[in-house]
Each structure stands twice: as structure tokens, then as C-alpha cells.
Design a protein around this motif. Structure first.
Motif, PDB file in Angstrom:
ATOM      1  N   CYS A  15       0.824  -1.209   0.000  1.00 35.47           N
ATOM      2  CA  CYS A  15       0.000   0.000   0.000  1.00 35.47           C
ATOM      3  C   CYS A  15       0.859   1.260   0.000  1.00 35.47           C
ATOM      4  N   CYS A  32      -0.848   5.124   5.428  1.00 42.06           N
ATOM      5  CA  CYS A  32       0.104   4.056   5.757  1.00 42.06           C
ATOM      6  C   CYS A  32       1.513   4.616   5.862  1.00 42.06           C
ATOM      7  N   TRP A  90       0.496  -5.352   3.269  1.00 40.09           N
ATOM      8  CA  TRP A  90      -0.664  -5.783   4.058  1.00 40.09           C
ATOM      9  C   TRP A  90      -1.167  -7.126   3.567  1.00 40.09           C
ATOM     10  N   CYS A 110      -0.605   4.408   0.212  1.00 42.40           N
ATOM     11  CA  CYS A 110      -1.424   5.552   0.635  1.00 42.40           C
ATOM     12  C   CYS A 110      -0.680   6.396   1.677  1.00 42.40           C
TER      13      CYS A 110
HETATM   14 ZN   LIG Z   1      -2.481   2.321   3.015  1.00 45.85          ZN
END
Ligand SMILES: [Zn+2]
Ligand SMILES: [Zn+2]
Length: 134
Positions: free
Chosen positions: A26, A31, A42, A28
Motif C-alpha cells: 500500500c 500508511c 498488508w 497511501c
Molecule cells: Zn495504506
């Protein structure tokens, strides 16, 4: 098969049963800032598959519905729950597995928020340890 893992200091240990639903990397911003790392791996499981076998993680409300669980002693990020978006599921940080090599990731996710330079990191020079010191 039982998959085991834990935090850096060993205060929290966990075990999951069965096969993961998906393993994503991830990118983002949530995170990234939470982990202090450019991306976070993840592994998704049904939440019933996860058992914390030692210690009690602390939960941090990282967004309206997101809850990030981490070790209160050493700070390792461990689990993510979002009952709104991911009902009855848990994501666990794949780098906290005892054998993080065992389950390769399948996809990059949230690349809309990826750091610009991340897409080219595979082209950087690599060293077994450190670059030679001048
Ligand atoms: Zn994330
Ligand atoms: Zn710990």
C-alpha cells in the motif's frame, strides 16, 4: 497452515490460520505516515483467523473508521481494521511475519498516492550492505 509473527520487541505475538485473501503493497499517505516508511505490505485475512497469542496491541484511530493496532512498547505497526470498508476482515503488516519472504505480494495498491520516485526505485544502485565510504 498457521502463520506466526510479532512486533520488534516480542511483547506482541500473533498467529493466523488459513490462506490470506490478498497481499498488497500500500502506497497511501495514511500508511506512509503511520509507518514512517514509503509503503506498507498488508496481508488480508478474515478477522476470525487472527489470534493475538501474547500481549495486547494498542489501537489508534487513524481515520474515521480505520483502526491501526500497534505494539505499545516498541511501536511496531501490526493490524488494520476498518469495519466500514472491510467488514469482518483484518489486514496485518506482512513485514511483521516471522518469515516475511514466505508470501510474496500480488499488487501495488493506492498508487494514486504513491511517492513520485517510488516507481523507479528498482533502477537504483544496490549494495549487499552499504556503499563504499569515500
Ligand atoms: Zn495504506
Ligand atoms: Zn513490541
Amino acid at each position: 497452515m498457521a502463520i506466526t509473527g510479532g512486533c520488534h520487541c516480542g511483547a506482541i505475538r500473533y498467529q493466523v490460520e488459513g490462506d490470506p485473501i490478498v497481499h498488497g503493497l500500500c502506497h497511501c499517505a495514511d500508511c506512509r505516515r503511520s509507518a514512517g516508511a514509503p509503503m506498507v505490505g498488508w496481508l488480508m485475512f478474515p478477522s476470525a483467523a487472527l489470534k493475538v497469542t501474547k500481549g495486547t496491541p494498542k489501537a489508534y484511530k487513524s481515520s474515521e473508521h480505520g483502526r491501526r493496532h500497534f505494539c505499545p512498547d516498541c511501536g511496531s505497526g501490526l493490524f488494520y481494521y476498518n469495519e466500514q470498508m472491510l467488514p469482518d476482515l483484518v489486514d496485518l503488516q506482512s513485514a511483521t511475519l516471522d518469515d516475511p519472504n514466505a508470501i510474496p505480494p500480488q499488487a501495488h495498491i493506492q498508487v494514486a498516492e504513491r511517492l513520485g520516485w517510488m516507481k523507479d526505485v528498482h533502477t537504483l544502485p544496490s549494495f549487499d550492505r552499504y556503499p563504499p565510504m569515500g
